[in-house]
Write a protein that holds these residues in place. Sequence first.
Motif, PDB file in Angstrom:
ATOM      1  N   LEU A 171       2.484   4.228 -11.779  1.00  0.00           N
ATOM      2  CA  LEU A 171       2.138   5.378 -10.944  1.00  0.00           C
ATOM      3  C   LEU A 171       3.393   5.982 -10.342  1.00  0.00           C
ATOM      4  CD1 LEU A 171      -0.955   4.042  -8.935  1.00  0.00           C
ATOM      5  CD2 LEU A 171      -0.947   5.375 -11.052  1.00  0.00           C
ATOM      6  N   SER A 172       3.373   7.290 -10.154  1.00  0.00           N
ATOM      7  CA  SER A 172       4.479   7.952  -9.459  1.00  0.00           C
ATOM      8  C   SER A 172       4.410   7.570  -7.980  1.00  0.00           C
ATOM      9  CB  SER A 172       4.360   9.470  -9.599  1.00  0.00           C
ATOM     10  OG  SER A 172       3.237   9.938  -8.852  1.00  0.00           O
ATOM     11  N   ARG A 173       5.476   7.848  -7.242  1.00  0.00           N
ATOM     12  CA  ARG A 173       5.483   7.539  -5.810  1.00  0.00           C
ATOM     13  C   ARG A 173       4.332   8.267  -5.097  1.00  0.00           C
ATOM     14  NH1 ARG A 173       7.498   3.840  -4.883  1.00  0.00           N
ATOM     15  NH2 ARG A 173       9.686   4.284  -5.037  1.00  0.00           N
ATOM     16  N   GLU A 174       4.102   9.524  -5.439  1.00  0.00           N
ATOM     17  CA  GLU A 174       3.015  10.291  -4.821  1.00  0.00           C
ATOM     18  C   GLU A 174       1.659   9.661  -5.112  1.00  0.00           C
ATOM     19  OE1 GLU A 174       5.459  11.731  -6.769  1.00  0.00           O
ATOM     20  OE2 GLU A 174       6.631  12.376  -5.035  1.00  0.00           O
ATOM     21  N   GLU A 175       1.477   9.181  -6.342  1.00  0.00           N
ATOM     22  CA  GLU A 175       0.214   8.524  -6.703  1.00  0.00           C
ATOM     23  C   GLU A 175       0.052   7.191  -5.972  1.00  0.00           C
ATOM     24  OE1 GLU A 175      -0.511  10.108 -11.257  1.00  0.00           O
ATOM     25  OE2 GLU A 175       1.029   8.581 -10.915  1.00  0.00           O
ATOM     26  N   GLN A 176       1.139   6.451  -5.803  1.00  0.00           N
ATOM     27  CA  GLN A 176       1.073   5.199  -5.050  1.00  0.00           C
ATOM     28  C   GLN A 176       0.672   5.464  -3.603  1.00  0.00           C
ATOM     29  OE1 GLN A 176       5.046   3.687  -5.616  1.00  0.00           O
ATOM     30  NE2 GLN A 176       4.505   2.596  -7.511  1.00  0.00           N
ATOM     31  N   ILE A 177       1.280   6.474  -2.998  1.00  0.00           N
ATOM     32  CA  ILE A 177       0.955   6.832  -1.611  1.00  0.00           C
ATOM     33  C   ILE A 177      -0.509   7.238  -1.505  1.00  0.00           C
ATOM     34  CG2 ILE A 177       1.389   8.525   0.226  1.00  0.00           C
ATOM     35  CD1 ILE A 177       4.366   8.483  -0.755  1.00  0.00           C
ATOM     36  N   ARG A 178      -0.962   8.090  -2.424  1.00  0.00           N
ATOM     37  CA  ARG A 178      -2.354   8.543  -2.398  1.00  0.00           C
ATOM     38  C   ARG A 178      -3.317   7.370  -2.583  1.00  0.00           C
ATOM     39  NH1 ARG A 178      -1.942  12.625  -5.552  1.00  0.00           N
ATOM     40  NH2 ARG A 178      -2.541  11.629  -7.494  1.00  0.00           N
ATOM     41  N   LEU A 179      -2.982   6.436  -3.476  1.00  0.00           N
ATOM     42  CA  LEU A 179      -3.813   5.262  -3.722  1.00  0.00           C
ATOM     43  C   LEU A 179      -3.980   4.433  -2.444  1.00  0.00           C
ATOM     44  CD1 LEU A 179      -5.211   3.278  -5.790  1.00  0.00           C
ATOM     45  CD2 LEU A 179      -2.966   2.204  -5.983  1.00  0.00           C
ATOM     46  N   VAL A 180      -2.859   4.128  -1.777  1.00  0.00           N
ATOM     47  CA  VAL A 180      -2.908   3.315  -0.562  1.00  0.00           C
ATOM     48  C   VAL A 180      -3.626   4.070   0.553  1.00  0.00           C
ATOM     49  CG1 VAL A 180      -1.524   2.125   1.193  1.00  0.00           C
ATOM     50  CG2 VAL A 180      -0.841   2.031  -1.202  1.00  0.00           C
ATOM     51  N   ARG A 181      -3.333   5.347   0.712  1.00  0.00           N
ATOM     52  CA  ARG A 181      -3.961   6.151   1.769  1.00  0.00           C
ATOM     53  C   ARG A 181      -5.481   6.206   1.584  1.00  0.00           C
ATOM     54  NH1 ARG A 181      -1.502  11.316   1.288  1.00  0.00           N
ATOM     55  NH2 ARG A 181       0.209  10.547   2.563  1.00  0.00           N
ATOM     56  N   GLU A 182      -5.927   6.479   0.360  1.00  0.00           N
ATOM     57  CA  GLU A 182      -7.371   6.568   0.107  1.00  0.00           C
ATOM     58  C   GLU A 182      -8.058   5.222   0.280  1.00  0.00           C
ATOM     59  OE1 GLU A 182      -7.835   8.446  -3.713  1.00  0.00           O
ATOM     60  OE2 GLU A 182      -7.042  10.358  -2.977  1.00  0.00           O
ATOM     61  N   TYR A 183      -7.427   4.142  -0.172  1.00  0.00           N
ATOM     62  CA  TYR A 183      -7.991   2.804  -0.016  1.00  0.00           C
ATOM     63  C   TYR A 183      -8.133   2.461   1.469  1.00  0.00           C
ATOM     64  CZ  TYR A 183      -8.363  -2.276  -0.022  1.00  0.00           C
ATOM     65  OH  TYR A 183      -8.761  -3.563   0.212  1.00  0.00           O
ATOM     66  N   CYS A 184      -7.082   2.670   2.229  1.00  0.00           N
ATOM     67  CA  CYS A 184      -7.111   2.344   3.660  1.00  0.00           C
ATOM     68  C   CYS A 184      -8.129   3.195   4.410  1.00  0.00           C
ATOM     69  CB  CYS A 184      -5.732   2.528   4.271  1.00  0.00           C
ATOM     70  SG  CYS A 184      -4.539   1.290   3.743  1.00  0.00           S
ATOM     71  N   SER A 185      -8.207   4.458   4.073  1.00  0.00           N
ATOM     72  CA  SER A 185      -9.162   5.347   4.746  1.00  0.00           C
ATOM     73  C   SER A 185     -10.596   4.927   4.479  1.00  0.00           C
ATOM     74  CB  SER A 185      -8.957   6.797   4.293  1.00  0.00           C
ATOM     75  OG  SER A 185      -7.704   7.259   4.726  1.00  0.00           O
ATOM     76  N   SER A 186     -10.907   4.622   3.219  1.00  0.00           N
ATOM     77  CA  SER A 186     -12.291   4.289   2.869  1.00  0.00           C
ATOM     78  C   SER A 186     -12.705   2.892   3.321  1.00  0.00           C
ATOM     79  CB  SER A 186     -12.512   4.440   1.361  1.00  0.00           C
ATOM     80  OG  SER A 186     -11.779   3.451   0.655  1.00  0.00           O
ATOM     81  N   GLN A 187     -11.774   1.947   3.320  1.00  0.00           N
ATOM     82  CA  GLN A 187     -12.135   0.560   3.607  1.00  0.00           C
ATOM     83  C   GLN A 187     -11.926   0.142   5.061  1.00  0.00           C
ATOM     84  OE1 GLN A 187     -13.734  -1.324   1.274  1.00  0.00           O
ATOM     85  NE2 GLN A 187     -13.661   0.641   0.215  1.00  0.00           N
TER      86      GLN A 187
END
Length: 161
Positions: free
Chosen positions: A99-115
């Motif tokens: 994943l690109s850095r932007e995709e990694q950030i989006r992945l972590v942000r979305e996971y943390c927000s939802s969980q």
Amino acid sequence: MIPIAIYHCNISIVSRGKGKSAVAAAAYRSGEKLTNEWDGMTHDYTRKGGVVHTEILLPPNAPPSFSDRSTLWNSVELYEKAGNAQLAREIDAALPIELSREEQIRLVREYCSSQFVSRGMCVDYAIHDTGKGNPHCHIMLTMRPLDERGAWAAKSKKEYD
């Protein structure tokens, strides 16, 4: 040689009973200098390399001042009175290098927000990458959720049948 993904995920508790501090942990993960108001110790990790992104995610009812890392974790430290208090949960997990850095950030942000944020917890996360093929995130979570007024609520307890 065939490249394969190497995954790791560690979950732990930041506890005074184990000699740990939420402020110290947050300073290290973010690469910042923070002073713990509970014990007066300053933790300076500004020379630490490899911190490529940090972010604090808050539920809507959180005090706006909690967007400051020092304010958030000092609030936790000062609220917990016991010498063996559990202060925070931490998740340390590998991120896909594909994943690109932007995709990694989006992945972590979305996971943390939802969980976590959706359940009233404050989240402080950092992404570390020294360029040696081991990008990973450190997610620190408050042990207590915030109530509708933005005050610390009781820690949840699990009941098993």
